[in-house]
Enzyme design. Structure first.
Site, PDB file in Angstrom:
ATOM      1  CD  GLU A  71     -56.293   7.283  97.159  1.00  0.00           C
ATOM      2  OE1 GLU A  71     -57.508   7.402  97.007  1.00  0.00           O
ATOM      3  OE2 GLU A  71     -55.472   7.402  96.245  1.00  0.00           O
ATOM      4  CD  GLU A  90     -49.615  -1.864 104.314  1.00  0.00           C
ATOM      5  OE1 GLU A  90     -50.708  -2.297 103.900  1.00  0.00           O
ATOM      6  OE2 GLU A  90     -48.517  -2.215 103.837  1.00  0.00           O
ATOM      7  N   GLY A  99     -51.086  -5.287 104.226  1.00  0.00           N
ATOM      8  CA  GLY A  99     -50.246  -6.417 104.570  1.00  0.00           C
ATOM      9  C   GLY A  99     -48.787  -6.132 104.330  1.00  0.00           C
TER      10      GLY A  99
END
Length: 138
Positions: free
Chosen positions: A105, A54, A34
């Protein structure tokens, strides 16, 4: 002034995607994908964009899961960040999980792995709601 943030609760089977934040706030902490809403952007569009940026996944927004306040304070208890978070249940349409621009990650986690991740209380709440809604859809 509060910022508007969007979150994508991406669930597939018994798993949910989490990202390890690469930048402040919450740097090096695990969370749902987000970020901040851009001017002129619709909240659902923002959730799709943030998920792609992301995680590398193309997602479809299914439904609103919740709206949360996230207020982060410094050691003197002054407000550093105030976000109004709008979290959506999403499903993967295409792509494979991989850390993209804002994530250090990214990976899939099972429900059983989540307690060890030390997620924020509202994050655990919205993920639980997401699993519940997915169960209702099947």
């Amino acid at each position: 002034m509060p910022l508007i943030g969007v979150g994508a609760v991406i669930i597939e089977g018994p798993r949910v995607v989490l990202v390890k934040r690469a930048h402040p706030p919450l740097q090096a902490q695990w969370s749902i994908p987000g970020g901040v809403l851009e001017v002129g952007e619709l909240v659902r569009e923002a959730a799709v964009r943030e998920a792609r940026e992301e995680t590398g996944l193309v997602v479809e927004v299914l439904e609103l899961l919740g709206v949360y306040d996230r207020v982060l304070r410094n050691p003197e208890q002054r407000v550093q960040y105030h976000y109004v978070l709008i979290d959506f249940l999403c499903r993967r349409v295409a792509g494979e999980v991989g850390a993209a621009s804002d994530a250090a990650e990214v990976r899939w986690f099972t429900r059983e792995e989540l307690p060890a991740m030390k997620l924020a209380e509202d994050t655990m709440d919205v993920i639980g709601k997401g699993f519940g809604r997915i169960a209702q859809r099947t």
